[in-house]
Design an enzyme around this catalytic site. Structure first.
Site, short mmCIF file in Angstrom:
data_model
loop_
_atom_site.label_atom_id
_atom_site.label_comp_id
_atom_site.label_asym_id
_atom_site.label_seq_id
_atom_site.Cartn_x
_atom_site.Cartn_y
_atom_site.Cartn_z
N TYR A 49 -1.75 1.83 -2.61
CA TYR A 49 -1.61 2.84 -3.65
C TYR A 49 -0.04 2.55 -3.63
CZ TYR A 49 0.10 7.44 -5.44
OH TYR A 49 0.67 8.46 -6.26
N ASP A 57 5.62 -3.13 -1.12
CA ASP A 57 5.74 -1.62 -1.18
C ASP A 57 6.11 -1.08 -0.10
OD1 ASP A 57 5.65 1.09 -1.52
OD2 ASP A 57 3.94 1.11 -2.87
N LYS A 97 10.24 7.96 0.94
CA LYS A 97 9.75 8.73 2.22
C LYS A 97 10.77 8.85 3.17
CE LYS A 97 4.87 8.77 1.12
NZ LYS A 97 3.86 7.70 0.58
C1 LIG Z 1 3.78 7.30 -1.01
C2 LIG Z 1 3.74 6.36 -1.66
C3 LIG Z 1 4.15 5.97 -2.78
C4 LIG Z 1 4.61 6.99 -3.82
O1 LIG Z 1 5.73 7.56 -3.56
P1 LIG Z 1 5.98 8.94 -4.07
O2 LIG Z 1 7.45 9.36 -3.68
O3 LIG Z 1 4.89 10.01 -3.80
O4 LIG Z 1 5.93 8.97 -5.65
C5 LIG Z 1 4.21 4.56 -3.43
N1 LIG Z 1 3.52 3.84 -2.51
C6 LIG Z 1 3.29 3.79 -1.12
C7 LIG Z 1 2.88 2.73 -0.39
C8 LIG Z 1 3.47 5.15 -0.86
O5 LIG Z 1 2.84 5.35 0.66
#
Ligand SMILES: *Cc1c(COP(=O)(O)O)cnc(C)c1O
Length: 430
Positions: free
Chosen positions: A145, A240, A268
């Site tokens: 994701y 990511d 995060k």
């Molecule tokens: C949480 C997450 C996102 C999205 O971040 P948001 O702040 O919710 O938009 C993208 N990539 C990874 C791997 C994530 O865990």
């Protein structure tokens, strides 16, 4: 008698005015059913809901709360920052400070740009990769994701192996046709796709340790193959690390596995619980971002002083000696005990863990990609989830999520959690 009378009323009222009653879909408990507790406050390892139920929290606001909630140093720094004004729409020394702190730990991020969420970071990184390479296609991995940008809400198509299908209405087919999808940990399949499309691919984007199909680790050599193949075909490699950044070690998966991506996305933890994201990489690539380059990207509240302050204070604490070692020891204690509790009651389980990030999968088989993750017993998970919730242990309301241990969890919290899981295991007749 319900444990959640006030939450029930608030949930009904919220559903009338907000789709699903929530600001982000998973919070609505769609895959487990029931009423999500409405949280009133949090401190350390605990959450309290509006009905005064107390929970040991392993969601940690989906990753950011590595110190636990409302850490006194973060709170104090934030109060001071608030008194100085919450946003200026002008450059600040705080952005410079946090950028330098990040680059110091993640040297592949020679330059970086702050945004407000992980979604903004990946979306902007993809635009940058396309602008830089002048190519259209991107490649992602099934089960990873990357936030909710159109080109990334794509899953493997049922017919074709490589071209994806949108996972949401409202995404047009021409967008999706530029996104290729590969199976996580399928080195052969990946190499094959690169052979066919490598020269058309602007970027390969991956969660180097997947956290959004539950926790799934990369097989030996998988990330290195991706690094080698992207280099060979002139495609950029985007890590990511929105979840893994400052979670799996001081730095991220790229430090743990010693692989340098071209672009890294963060979010995060680097916002210490405030809305934040960042993307960065080689200077020659990052200079293509506006205003120095022609790839446009902007944000009214980007780099705002509250998020920067929470991030700086959090990373300062994370940099203390042995922080990650201690956190990992505690996490391993928990996962070992959970595994023992489940196995001794003949409940099929596979636990994947990387540092303080872990998932319990209700299956006997190894979980190494999205298809193997989907083999879990989801009815069993629902039962487990509600038993834990009703007994004061808060985990993500979906079997395909990672759980997190924070610095605030104590050995007693761990013991208590394991006892509850044992009680659940006893209550189950398989
Ligand atoms: C949480 C997450 C996102 C999205 O971040 P948001 O702040 O919710 O938009 C993208 N990539 C990874 C791997 C994530 O865990």
């Amino acid at each position: 008698m319900s444990l959640y009378p006030k939450s029930k009323i608030l949930f009904e009222q919220s559903k009338a005015i907000m789709p699903g009653g929530v600001s982000s879909p998973v919070r609505a408990f769609g895959s487990v059913g029931g009423t999500p507790p409405f949280i009133s406050h949090a401190k350390g390892a605990y959450l309290w809901d509006v009905d005064d139920n107390k929970y040991i929290d392993y969601v940690g606001t989906w990753g950011p709360a590595i110190l636990g909630h409302a850490h006194p140093k973060v709170v104090a720094a934030l109060i001071q920052a608030i008194n100085n004004g919450t946003s200026f729409g002008a450059p600040t020394e705080l952005e410079l400070k946090l950028a330098l702190m990040i680059k110091n730990v993640l040297p592949s991020m020679e330059m970086l740009r702050f945004v407000n969420s992980g979604t903004e970071a990946t979306m902007s990184a993809i635009r940058l990769a396309r602008g830089f390479t002048k190519r259209n296609k991107i490649l992602k991995f099934e089960g990873c994701y990357h936030g909710h940008a159109d080109s990334l809400l794509v899953k493997a198509g049922s017919g074709s192996l490589t071209f994806g299908e949108p996972t949401s209405a409202g995404i047009i087919s021409s967008t999706v046709s530029e996104t290729l999808v590969c199976t996580f940990n399928d080195t052969k399949g990946f190499t094959q796709i690169m052979k066919t499309f490598g020269k058309e691919i602007a970027a390969v984007i991956i969660e180097p340790i997947a956290g959004n199909m539950g926790c799934v680790l990369p097989a030996n050599g998988f990330l290195q193959t991706i690094r080698d193949e992207t280099k060979k075909y002139g495609a950029l490699l985007i890590f990511d690390e929105v979840m893994t950044g400052f979670r799996v070690c001081f730095g991220g998966a790229q430090i743990k596995f010693n692989i340098q991506p071209d672009i890294t996305c963060l979010g995060k933890i680097i916002g210490g619980g405030l809305p934040v994201g960042a993307y960065g990489g080689k200077s020659e690539i990052m200079e293509h971002i506006s205003p120095t380059g022609d790839v446009y990207q902007a944000g009214t509240l980007s780099g705002n002083p509250l998020a920067m302050t929470a991030g700086i204070t959090t990373i300062e604490i994370l940099s203390q000696p042995n922080f990650y070692e201690q956190l990992e020891t505690l996490s391993t204690l928990l996962t070992n005990k959970i595994s023992n509790a489940l196995t001794s009651h003949n409940i099929p389980n596979t636990i994947n863990q990387c540092a303080s990030m872990w998932s319990v999968f209700f299956t006997d088989e190894k979980v190494f990609d999205f298809n193997s993750a989907k083999k879990i017993n989801s009815e069993l998970f629902k039962n487990y989830f509600h038993f834990l919730l009703n007994n004061g242990v808060y985990i993500a309301p979906s079997p395909f999520e990672s759980s997190f241990v924070s610095k605030s969890h104590s050995k007693e919290d761990i013991e208590k959690t394991v006892t509850i899981i044992e009680n659940w295991a006893k209550s189950i007749m398989l």
